[in-house]
Design an enzyme around this catalytic site. Structure first.
Site, short mmCIF file in Angstrom:
data_model
loop_
_atom_site.label_atom_id
_atom_site.label_comp_id
_atom_site.label_asym_id
_atom_site.label_seq_id
_atom_site.Cartn_x
_atom_site.Cartn_y
_atom_site.Cartn_z
N PRO A 173 18.63 19.50 43.80
CA PRO A 173 19.00 18.58 42.77
C PRO A 173 18.08 17.40 42.80
CG PRO A 173 20.43 18.28 44.65
CD PRO A 173 19.51 19.23 45.03
N GLN A 220 26.53 18.19 41.99
CA GLN A 220 26.45 17.26 42.88
C GLN A 220 26.94 15.83 42.59
OE1 GLN A 220 22.76 15.35 44.47
NE2 GLN A 220 23.05 16.81 45.99
N CYS A 240 19.83 10.55 48.90
CA CYS A 240 19.14 10.03 48.07
C CYS A 240 18.63 8.76 48.57
CB CYS A 240 19.63 9.89 46.51
SG CYS A 240 18.48 8.72 45.50
N ASN A 255 14.79 21.67 54.14
CA ASN A 255 14.18 21.06 52.86
C ASN A 255 13.14 20.16 53.25
OD1 ASN A 255 15.20 18.47 50.54
ND2 ASN A 255 13.80 20.18 50.01
N GLY A 256 12.02 20.10 52.65
CA GLY A 256 10.95 19.09 52.74
C GLY A 256 9.59 19.80 52.91
N ASP A 257 8.79 19.66 51.99
CA ASP A 257 7.20 19.79 51.94
C ASP A 257 6.93 21.25 52.18
OD1 ASP A 257 6.96 17.19 52.64
OD2 ASP A 257 6.14 17.48 54.62
N GLY A 306 12.34 21.43 46.30
CA GLY A 306 12.53 20.30 45.31
C GLY A 306 10.92 20.19 44.58
N ARG A 307 10.48 19.31 44.91
CA ARG A 307 9.16 18.83 44.27
C ARG A 307 7.98 20.14 43.73
NH1 ARG A 307 6.65 14.52 47.94
NH2 ARG A 307 7.60 15.64 49.39
#
EC number: 1.3.1.-
Length: 345
Positions: A18, A72, A102, A204-206, A228-229
């Site tokens: 999200p 969410q 967040c 999650n991450g990278d 995500g990104r």
């Protein structure tokens, strides 16, 4: 197969994170088409829902074609979180997710998002209030802790599981890191290896390439990965990872015709959902990411971000296809978008 209560997902599912001002229905639609297994709405303020705020209510929009999909919410008040959970129930998503990750100041200063990482007891109470107020499976997304000195994700995972959550997604950074530095997945692996933990754990991450996704799957043993990104401007990342995990081979990068086709899908859905003015204006921030890697694209992009109607935008996109026909995109790790002022748990 990975199960979140009654929701059946494939082995090693890929989840779309999200992201505020990004993960709206038009963006989710192109990610779903390109392989996302489970998606979430932008995060929604529990107090905004209760106040009947228009922007908050609009974020409840979900469509049958994107299921399974989760809504969410975030907030720091037990009563407001419980009431907003009841409101979410009425639109019948597949699950309800709580944002405890967040890191931006405007959210944290209200004692919500990653601000709750300072008070695990409050996190547990907020989660219990939501679990007790909905018939939906409840999941949580969070971070490792507030800072390097307070990494508490193993305790958090146990306590949240004990009050009834059905899955946990963990971003491998602390709140103080924001999106800087490198995500540390070793703590995510410790949660997954904990014999007390019986719910799915998503990392999650990278994640910026199929190679990294497979390496992290093997190294850290997570049940799935949340992206995500890397999906911003490149929704093809989902199918590329799936193909690489299955075969060890790369899919060819999308060519210019395929890229423009997805841009058009995104644009037309945006206009259909938000109306022509907002749909066209909000789409403008996506062109740079979709067209990254094309030489001398500036002139075309300048037209795309100034034209006020869909038909001439489509014409410029057709010009781009003709101009760059045969251009070969290079395969490199996706450049992760600088997202410091947004929220991608």
């Amino acid at each position: 197969m990975v199960k979140i209560e009654n929701i059946e997902l494939p082995d090693f599912p890929l989840l779309l994170a999200p992201m505020e001002d990004v993960s709206d229905p038009p963006f989710r639609a192109v990610c779903k088409t390109n392989g996302a297994d489970l998606m979430y709405t932008e995060f929604i303020s529990s107090e905004g829902l209760i106040r009947d705020a228009i922007k908050s209510r609009q974020k409840l929009d979900i469509f049958e074609s994107e299921r399974p999909v989760g809504i969410q919410i975030f907030g720091g008040d037990e009563e407001a979180m419980g009431l907003s959970a009841k409101i979410v129930d009425t639109v019948n998503p597949d699950l309800l997710d709580i944002n405890f990750g967040c890191p931006v100041k405007k959210v944290v200063s209200k004692g919500a998002g990653a601000g709750v990482l300072k008070d695990i007891d409050l996190m547990v109470r907020l989660t219990k209030a939501v679990v007790n107020s909905t018939k939906l499976p409840v999941t949580v997304k969070t971070r490792l802790g507030w800072d390097d000195n307070t990494i508490n994700i193993e305790e958090v995972a146990e306590r949240l599981q004990d009050v009834g959550i059905k899955a946990l997604a963990i971003h491998g950074r602390t709140r103080c890191q924001l999106y800087k530095g490198v995500a540390d997945w070793t703590h995510i692996a410790k949660v997954k290896e904990n014999p007390r933990i019986q719910i799915p754990i998503f990392g999650n991450g990278d994640i910026d390439s199929p190679e990294k996704a497979l390496a992290y799957k093997n190294r850290y043993g997570v049940d799935g990965i949340m992206i995500g990104r890397a999906a911003i401007g490149y929704p093809w990342i989902f199918n590329e990872i799936k193909h690489f995990v299955k075969t060890g081979e790369h899919l060819p990068p999308p060519n210019i015709q395929q890229r423009v086709e997805v841009i058009k899908q995104h644009l037309h859905r945006s206009v259909e959902w938000k109306g022509p003015f907002a749909g066209i204006n909000e789409m403008r921030r996506h062109y740079t990411n979709y067209l990254k890697g094309l030489p001398n694209i500036k002139e075309f992009r300048a037209k795309l971000v100034t034209l006020p109607e869909v038909a001439p935008i489509d014409e410029v996109l057709d010009e781009i296809v003709k101009h760059y026909d045969g251009f070969e995109f290079q395969r490199t790790p996706i450049q992760l978008i600088d997202y410091h002022e947004k929220c991608a748990v």
